[in-house]
Structure formats: structure tokens, C-alpha cells
Design a protein around this motif. Structure first.
Motif, PDB file in Angstrom:
ATOM      1  N   GLN A   5       0.256  -1.211   0.627  1.00 25.34           N
ATOM      2  CA  GLN A   5       0.111  -0.185   0.364  1.00 25.34           C
ATOM      3  C   GLN A   5       0.559   1.140   0.140  1.00 25.34           C
ATOM      4  N   GLN A   6       2.108   1.533   0.041  1.00 24.68           N
ATOM      5  CA  GLN A   6       3.369   3.003   0.452  1.00 24.68           C
ATOM      6  C   GLN A   6       3.062   2.398  -1.313  1.00 24.68           C
ATOM      7  N   ILE A   7       3.014   1.775  -2.205  1.00 25.63           N
ATOM      8  CA  ILE A   7       3.129   2.014  -3.463  1.00 25.63           C
ATOM      9  C   ILE A   7       2.134   3.191  -4.347  1.00 25.63           C
ATOM     10  N   GLU A   8       2.740   4.390  -5.410  1.00 25.26           N
ATOM     11  CA  GLU A   8       2.004   5.056  -5.807  1.00 25.26           C
ATOM     12  C   GLU A   8       1.637   4.876  -6.493  1.00 25.26           C
ATOM     13  N   ILE A   9      -0.219   5.739  -6.811  1.00 24.00           N
ATOM     14  CA  ILE A   9      -1.074   4.960  -7.462  1.00 24.00           C
ATOM     15  C   ILE A   9      -0.811   6.293  -8.476  1.00 24.00           C
ATOM     16  N   VAL A  10      -0.589   6.202  -9.745  1.00 22.10           N
ATOM     17  CA  VAL A  10      -1.090   7.085 -10.966  1.00 22.10           C
ATOM     18  C   VAL A  10      -2.554   6.320 -11.487  1.00 22.10           C
ATOM     19  N   PRO A 131      -6.212   1.634  -1.240  1.00 22.20           N
ATOM     20  CA  PRO A 131      -7.801   1.224  -2.035  1.00 22.20           C
ATOM     21  C   PRO A 131      -7.092  -0.638  -1.913  1.00 22.20           C
ATOM     22  N   PRO A 132      -8.407  -1.011  -1.209  1.00 23.60           N
ATOM     23  CA  PRO A 132      -8.594  -2.844  -1.410  1.00 23.60           C
ATOM     24  C   PRO A 132      -7.979  -3.071  -3.023  1.00 23.60           C
ATOM     25  N   PRO A 133      -7.300  -3.843  -3.549  1.00 23.45           N
ATOM     26  CA  PRO A 133      -7.022  -5.188  -5.124  1.00 23.45           C
ATOM     27  C   PRO A 133      -8.096  -5.135  -5.508  1.00 23.45           C
ATOM     28  N   HIS A 134      -9.260  -5.813  -4.605  1.00 30.94           N
ATOM     29  CA  HIS A 134     -10.602  -6.280  -5.513  1.00 30.94           C
ATOM     30  C   HIS A 134     -11.722  -4.554  -5.799  1.00 30.94           C
ATOM     31  N   SER A 135     -10.973  -3.437  -4.960  1.00 33.40           N
ATOM     32  CA  SER A 135     -12.214  -2.633  -5.368  1.00 33.40           C
ATOM     33  C   SER A 135     -11.765  -1.866  -6.776  1.00 33.40           C
ATOM     34  N   MET A 213      -0.259  -4.119  -5.551  1.00 31.51           N
ATOM     35  CA  MET A 213       0.160  -5.361  -5.184  1.00 31.51           C
ATOM     36  C   MET A 213       1.172  -6.136  -6.193  1.00 31.51           C
ATOM     37  N   TRP A 214       0.770  -5.448  -7.327  1.00 33.93           N
ATOM     38  CA  TRP A 214       1.197  -6.204  -8.687  1.00 33.93           C
ATOM     39  C   TRP A 214       3.265  -5.123  -9.074  1.00 33.93           C
ATOM     40  N   VAL A 215       2.655  -4.950  -8.795  1.00 32.10           N
ATOM     41  CA  VAL A 215       3.661  -3.498  -8.814  1.00 32.10           C
ATOM     42  C   VAL A 215       4.338  -3.406  -7.585  1.00 32.10           C
ATOM     43  N   VAL A 228       4.860   2.492 -10.996  1.00 26.21           N
ATOM     44  CA  VAL A 228       4.258   3.140 -10.192  1.00 26.21           C
ATOM     45  C   VAL A 228       2.200   1.929 -10.535  1.00 26.21           C
ATOM     46  N   ALA A 229       1.666   1.808  -9.692  1.00 28.35           N
ATOM     47  CA  ALA A 229       0.474   1.325  -9.690  1.00 28.35           C
ATOM     48  C   ALA A 229      -0.373   2.476 -10.979  1.00 28.35           C
ATOM     49  N   ARG A 230      -0.894   1.722 -12.294  1.00 33.34           N
ATOM     50  CA  ARG A 230      -2.260   2.388 -12.537  1.00 33.34           C
ATOM     51  C   ARG A 230      -3.725   1.844 -12.160  1.00 33.34           C
TER      52      ARG A 230
END
Length: 239
Positions: A5-10, A131-135, A213-215, A228-230
Motif C-alpha cells: 500500500q506504500q506504492i504510488e498510484i497514478v 484501496p483494497p485490491p479488488h476495489s 500489489m502487482w507493482v 507505479v500502480a496504474r
């Protein structure tokens, strides 16, 4: 907070698309709807566009190896409200299994049970950074069915709150049946991995692409990776 959850989301803005259920095996009605979860206007059988494309590729790989076999989709998009429902439901199931009631729990006992619950369930956070992964529409829970439509035995149920949920739980077993369970889990991982997915470290059934999680898992494989997470949280139309 979990490490991923520390991964940045763009957020890439990719649409959430309905899964063509005629191409996959699916449990109907949806397992969580049978428990009483309410999804609102959008079916749980949705994924982000690229995630869905990759899932179709994984099934194609599966059918090259085992013609007639299919991926069975257990769960995909999950609104925050459903995440909360399932967290609360699981807490209640743990209480029931241990013969306890909420009123008699000490603070320490309550904390221990929540730790058990959050072994497999993400916190139903409304924070856009966690965010929860499934959401996000980027995670999917799956298993396999064979040519007869029978669910392939993986050695434990999806969402089982036990050590058997770990992907490699049966890896070193000398029991022939348990060796088969591990073989089935490896097959699932191989076809999903071939399509770019990462597998949850503690859940044989959970795969994702493009989320935090994937990242995080991808970066562990390649420490020089700074991706970063997409995909971030997708709001449910009924929220």
C-alpha cells in the motif's frame, strides 16, 4: 498498512468492463451475494480493460495445455461496501468457530481475531492511496474447471482462513493427493503468470495486474524497477 500500500498510484482512467461470462466458468449467483452482500447497479463480474485482456490470454494458454479446461471466476470487482460486508462476515465466522460472542471479547482477543481476518482480507479503506485490491478492478479470484465442468481440487477452498491457503502449502508433501493439489496450483500460477499476472503471496486463488500489489511483487523481482500502480479505487455507481 500493508507493504504494497506504500506504492504510488497514478490512475490511468482505463474503463471497468463486464467479463464475457460465456467464455469462462462462473458460480451463479455470486458467492458473496448468496451471503447477503449488495453490489448495487454494477455486477461483481467486471475488470479493467487490460486485466480482462490478460485474463483471456491466460485462459488461451490453459486451453493449449488442457483443451476444454476453463478458468472459473469466483470474484472480481468488489465495491468498498462489499469489502466491509465480507470483513465483518468473516469476523463473525471466526467468533462462531471459536464459540465466542462479541460481548465477551476482551480488547486483546478482539485484536487477535482482526489479525486473523486481515490475513486474507484487505482493510475496506476509502483512502484513495490504500484501496483494497479488488476495489480497483485489477484483482480476480479464480480456480479451474476440467472438461466435465468439475472444479479442479486445489486442496482448500477460496477464502479459507488457514495455512492451507498459502500457494506452496503442499509443495513438499509426499502424499500423492496433496502433490496433485500443488500441481493444480502451479498450473493456475503458470497460465496466469504467462499473461502478466502476479499472485498474492498468501492466497493461491488471488491474481492481479497493474494494482499496488502487482507493482510491489514486480519490484521485488526486479529491485531496479520503479513502476507505479496504474489502477486506483473505482467508485460503485450506487456509492
Amino acid at each position: 498498512m500493508k507493504p504494497y500500500q506504500q506504492i504510488e498510484i497514478v490512475e490511468c482512467g482505463e474503463p471497468l468492463l463486464p467479463i464475457p461470462l460465456e467464455l469462462f466458468a462462473v458460480e451463479s449467483p455470486h458467492p458473496y451475494q448468496k451471503l447477503g452482500a449488495t453490489y448495487g447497479e454494477r455486477s461483481p463480474y467486471h475488470l479493467r480493460q487490460r486485466v480482462l485482456t490478460n485474463l483471456l490470454q491466460a485462459q488461451a494458454q490453459l486451453q493449449l495445455r488442457y483443451p476444454g479446461w476453463r478458468i472459473q471466476i469466483f470474484d472480481a470487482y468488489r465495491p468498498i461496501a462489499v469489502q466491509q460486508f465480507m470483513v465483518d462476515y468473516t469476523f463473525g465466522q471466526v467468533l462462531q468457530a471459536q464459540g465466542l460472542t462479541l460481548a465477551e471479547l476482551s480488547a486483546a482477543q478482539r485484536q487477535v481475531i482482526w489479525e486473523q481476518v486481515y490475513q486474507i482480507w484487505a482493510v475496506p479503506s476509502l483512502d484513495p492511496h490504500t484501496p483494497p485490491p479488488h476495489s480497483t478492478g485489477a484483482a480476480v479470484d479464480i480456480t479451474l474447471v476440467d472438461t466435465t465442468g468439475k472444479t479442479v481440487n486445489m486442496g482448500s477452498a477460496i477464502d479459507e482462513l488457514s495455512a492451507r491457503s498459502h500457494p506452496d502449502y503442499f509443495a513438499n508433501s509426499t502424499d500423492p493427493a496433496e502433490q496433485q493439489y500443488h500441481s493444480h496450483r502451479q498450473l493456475l500460477w503458470e497460465v496466469m503468470g504467462s499473461a502478466g499476472f502476479q499472485r498474492h503471496p498468501g492466497e493461491w486463488w488471488h491474481f492481479s495486474f497493474g494494482d499496488q500489489m502487482w507493482v510491489w511483487l514486480t519490484n521485488q523481482e526486479n529491485p531496479d524497477n520503479s513502476a507505479v500502480a496504474r489502477y486506483g479505487w473505482v467508485e460503485s455507481p450506487s456509492d
